[in-house]
Write a protein that holds these residues in place. Structure first.
Motif, PDB file in Angstrom:
ATOM      1  N   PRO A   1       0.872  -1.412   0.103  1.00  0.00           N
ATOM      2  CA  PRO A   1       0.048   0.122  -0.017  1.00  0.00           C
ATOM      3  C   PRO A   1       0.817   1.260   0.010  1.00  0.00           C
ATOM      4  CG  PRO A   1       0.043  -0.894   2.327  1.00  0.00           C
ATOM      5  CD  PRO A   1       0.703  -1.878   1.413  1.00  0.00           C
ATOM      6  N   GLY A   2       0.125   2.395  -0.506  1.00  0.00           N
ATOM      7  CA  GLY A   2       0.969   3.659  -0.610  1.00  0.00           C
ATOM      8  C   GLY A   2       0.392   4.426   0.644  1.00  0.00           C
ATOM      9  N   GLU A   3       0.749   5.791   0.691  1.00  0.00           N
ATOM     10  CA  GLU A   3       0.486   6.629   1.577  1.00  0.00           C
ATOM     11  C   GLU A   3      -0.848   6.780   2.277  1.00  0.00           C
ATOM     12  OE1 GLU A   3       1.337  11.207   3.064  1.00  0.00           O
ATOM     13  OE2 GLU A   3       2.658  10.598   1.548  1.00  0.00           O
ATOM     14  N   ALA A   4      -1.618   6.986   0.958  1.00  0.00           N
ATOM     15  CA  ALA A   4      -3.058   7.330   1.478  1.00  0.00           C
ATOM     16  C   ALA A   4      -3.860   5.985   2.085  1.00  0.00           C
ATOM     17  CB  ALA A   4      -3.682   7.765  -0.046  1.00  0.00           C
ATOM     18  N   SER A   5      -3.541   4.976   1.627  1.00  0.00           N
ATOM     19  CA  SER A   5      -3.891   3.688   2.090  1.00  0.00           C
ATOM     20  C   SER A   5      -3.457   3.489   3.448  1.00  0.00           C
ATOM     21  CB  SER A   5      -3.858   2.540   1.507  1.00  0.00           C
ATOM     22  OG  SER A   5      -4.555   2.668   0.086  1.00  0.00           O
ATOM     23  N   LEU A   6      -2.199   3.628   3.895  1.00  0.00           N
ATOM     24  CA  LEU A   6      -1.648   3.536   5.211  1.00  0.00           C
ATOM     25  C   LEU A   6      -2.295   4.488   6.055  1.00  0.00           C
ATOM     26  CD1 LEU A   6       2.059   3.123   4.323  1.00  0.00           C
ATOM     27  CD2 LEU A   6       0.494   1.332   5.572  1.00  0.00           C
ATOM     28  N   ARG A   7      -2.385   5.776   5.832  1.00  0.00           N
ATOM     29  CA  ARG A   7      -3.298   6.884   6.565  1.00  0.00           C
ATOM     30  C   ARG A   7      -4.803   6.334   6.760  1.00  0.00           C
ATOM     31  NH1 ARG A   7      -0.717  11.525   7.420  1.00  0.00           N
ATOM     32  NH2 ARG A   7       1.085  11.961   5.992  1.00  0.00           N
ATOM     33  N   ALA A   8      -5.368   5.804   5.815  1.00  0.00           N
ATOM     34  CA  ALA A   8      -6.878   5.392   6.068  1.00  0.00           C
ATOM     35  C   ALA A   8      -6.914   4.275   6.968  1.00  0.00           C
ATOM     36  CB  ALA A   8      -7.466   4.891   4.767  1.00  0.00           C
ATOM     37  N   ALA A   9      -5.937   3.232   7.034  1.00  0.00           N
ATOM     38  CA  ALA A   9      -6.030   2.223   7.851  1.00  0.00           C
ATOM     39  C   ALA A   9      -5.692   2.673   9.285  1.00  0.00           C
ATOM     40  CB  ALA A   9      -4.678   1.263   7.449  1.00  0.00           C
ATOM     41  N   LEU A  10      -4.582   3.852   9.578  1.00  0.00           N
ATOM     42  CA  LEU A  10      -4.493   4.308  10.698  1.00  0.00           C
ATOM     43  C   LEU A  10      -5.558   5.120  11.404  1.00  0.00           C
ATOM     44  CD1 LEU A  10      -0.896   5.454  10.052  1.00  0.00           C
ATOM     45  CD2 LEU A  10      -1.332   3.848  11.969  1.00  0.00           C
ATOM     46  N   GLN A  11      -6.505   5.620  10.477  1.00  0.00           N
ATOM     47  CA  GLN A  11      -7.480   6.576  11.045  1.00  0.00           C
ATOM     48  C   GLN A  11      -8.885   6.363  10.025  1.00  0.00           C
ATOM     49  OE1 GLN A  11      -5.129  10.396  10.877  1.00  0.00           O
ATOM     50  NE2 GLN A  11      -6.003  10.641  13.096  1.00  0.00           N
ATOM     51  N   PRO A  12      -9.533   5.018  10.235  1.00  0.00           N
ATOM     52  CA  PRO A  12     -10.615   4.726   9.321  1.00  0.00           C
ATOM     53  C   PRO A  12     -11.715   5.883   9.806  1.00  0.00           C
ATOM     54  CG  PRO A  12      -9.811   2.982  10.435  1.00  0.00           C
ATOM     55  CD  PRO A  12      -9.134   4.186  11.248  1.00  0.00           C
ATOM     56  N   ALA A  13     -12.433   5.980   8.663  1.00  0.00           N
ATOM     57  CA  ALA A  13     -13.618   6.836   8.646  1.00  0.00           C
ATOM     58  C   ALA A  13     -14.694   6.174   9.884  1.00  0.00           C
ATOM     59  CB  ALA A  13     -14.251   7.176   7.475  1.00  0.00           C
ATOM     60  N   GLN A  14     -15.318   7.107  10.740  1.00  0.00           N
ATOM     61  CA  GLN A  14     -16.037   6.825  11.425  1.00  0.00           C
ATOM     62  C   GLN A  14     -17.602   6.952  10.977  1.00  0.00           C
ATOM     63  OE1 GLN A  14     -15.261   5.288  14.539  1.00  0.00           O
ATOM     64  NE2 GLN A  14     -13.416   5.747  13.513  1.00  0.00           N
ATOM     65  N   THR A  15     -18.204   5.689  10.620  1.00  0.00           N
ATOM     66  CA  THR A  15     -19.318   5.660   9.535  1.00  0.00           C
ATOM     67  C   THR A  15     -20.180   4.230  10.241  1.00  0.00           C
ATOM     68  OG1 THR A  15     -18.806   4.515   7.768  1.00  0.00           O
ATOM     69  CG2 THR A  15     -18.326   6.717   7.741  1.00  0.00           C
ATOM     70  N   ASN A  16     -21.434   4.096   9.761  1.00  0.00           N
ATOM     71  CA  ASN A  16     -22.099   3.037   9.907  1.00  0.00           C
ATOM     72  C   ASN A  16     -22.177   2.098   8.803  1.00  0.00           C
ATOM     73  OD1 ASN A  16     -23.765   4.425   8.072  1.00  0.00           O
ATOM     74  ND2 ASN A  16     -25.696   3.704   9.094  1.00  0.00           N
ATOM     75  N   TYR A  17     -21.089   2.328   7.774  1.00  0.00           N
ATOM     76  CA  TYR A  17     -21.219   1.474   6.494  1.00  0.00           C
ATOM     77  C   TYR A  17     -20.590   0.153   6.903  1.00  0.00           C
ATOM     78  CZ  TYR A  17     -21.553   5.936   3.973  1.00  0.00           C
ATOM     79  OH  TYR A  17     -21.968   7.118   3.582  1.00  0.00           O
ATOM     80  N   LEU A  18     -21.160  -0.734   6.260  1.00  0.00           N
ATOM     81  CA  LEU A  18     -20.934  -2.131   6.084  1.00  0.00           C
ATOM     82  C   LEU A  18     -20.717  -2.706   4.915  1.00  0.00           C
ATOM     83  CD1 LEU A  18     -23.267  -3.556   8.948  1.00  0.00           C
ATOM     84  CD2 LEU A  18     -20.822  -3.136   9.405  1.00  0.00           C
TER      85      LEU A  18
END
Length: 364
Positions: free
Chosen positions: A290-307
């Motif tokens: 993974p690149g930077e954007a995906s690493l950041r996303a995994a470190l700080q996932p969005a807080q939603t109710n999405y499944l």
């Protein structure tokens, strides 16, 4: 006395001629190799005399002695080992400074975000850098990250996507070390401000984060969607739902040499440890780099109710929090694939009923 003077004059003339010869040999451009250029490999620990011999033997310098003398006049500069490419006439001075500055031959090689170590190996072989098997052998040894990600089984996920300047024939172990070093540099910059999940020992669970990031990377090309995908995966993990991520199935099959480029419905039940349709939780390791954007996303996932999420045929996805919403989005996806609008047109309004005519009674 005249004989001594004549001898002295002869020596002076000879010395002057030799000096002029050496000066010409180091200051005038020279080329005695083919127009396509020549490679010269300077080995580690080579003496100035040996380097001068190599350069002369390959037609790069006119005079080996002149080159050696010039090199000795610069004792603080070392001729750097490596492979050098010469494609034009150069003076001996220019050749010396090229070697002293270590301007070895390099060519760019790019690792794209999300590529697996198998992808990288194929591209290295296609570029004639090395055999694919040599790279895979080096990438299969997780020793470089044991102190950093103890649970890692290979270097998959830690071969950071970037452009690397490579010699013609790099050593596989040196290349993987450079890629891992780049990952660690980027990780310190990306992760240091973020708390992130930790393992049982209180250490940041690097392998888990990188594994999640690799799934995110393979699911969406849109940077703005990656926190949403990471959040949906985290929600499913928290509820004990299987991730059902197609790229994990592909990766598991590829590790066994069973993937032919097309994923079928039958393949979703192909049982490997990486199949997240068959097994709960995250796969045992990353499925790509993974690149930077995906690493950041995994470190700080969005807080939603999405499944759930399904492709929208525009490179992105429809997200939903319930199965009913997801099923509606699947219908949208299928309509888009068929060239229809995502939402069906509203039904036409029903015709209004005319009010019945009232008949007046006969006048009396």
């Amino acid at each position: 006395m005249k004989k001594l003077f004549a001898l002295f004059l002869l020596i002076v003339l000879a010395a002057g001629g030799a000096a002029a010869w050496l000066w010409y040999g180091i200051t005038q451009p020279y080329q005695d190799f083919a127009a396509g250029g020549v490679f010269v490999d300077v080995p580690h620990g080579a003496s100035q005399r040996h380097v001068a011999y190599l350069l002369r033997a390959n037609g790069v310098v006119r005079n080996a002695m002149a080159f050696e003398i010039y090199a000795r006049r610069h004792p603080k500069r070392t001729l750097q080992a490596g492979e050098y490419f010469f494609d034009r006439a150069m003076t001996g001075q220019e050749v010396f400074w090229k070697l002293a500055n270590g301007q070895v031959y390099q060519q760019p090689f790019t690792v794209r975000e999300g590529e697996t170590m198998f992808d990288i190996a194929r591209e290295l072989e296609a570029g004639k850098f090395m055999r694919a098997g040599d790279f895979l052998y080096a990438a299969g040894d997780p020793g470089l990250i044991h102190d950093f990600a103890p649970g890692a089984q290979t270097l998959e996920g830690f071969l950071f996507p970037a452009t690397y300047e490579l010699p013609r024939h790099p050593a596989a172990s040196e290349l993987t070390a450079e890629m891992v070093h780049k990952f660690k540099e980027e990780w310190r910059r990306i992760a240091s401000p973020v708390a992130g999940p930790t393992d049982a020992g209180g250490h940041r669970a690097v392998n888990r984060i990188v594994t999640l990031a690799s799934l995110v990377e393979r699911e969406t090309p849109k940077p703005e969607e990656r926190p949403l995908v990471a959040g949906a995966f985290e929600n499913r993990l928290r509820l004990g739902m299987r991730l059902q991520c197609d790229p994990t199935v592909i990766y598991g099959m590829e590790r066994l040499g069973r993937y032919n480029g097309t994923l079928t419905g039958k393949d979703l039940s192909f049982d490997t440890p990486y199949n997240t349709y068959e097994h709960g939780g995250l796969p045992p390791g990353p499925i790509g780099n993974p690149g930077e954007a995906s690493l950041r996303a995994a470190l700080q996932p969005a807080q939603t109710n999405y499944l759930y999420f399904v492709a929208n045929t525009q490179g992105g996805h429809f997200f939903s929090g319930t199965l009913a919403e997801h099923n509606k989005n699947v219908v949208k996806y299928r309509r888009l694939l068929a060239g229809l609008p995502a939402d069906p047109p509203p039904p036409p309004p029903s015709p209004k009923k005319k009010p019945a005519k009232q008949h007046r009674g006969a006048a009396r």
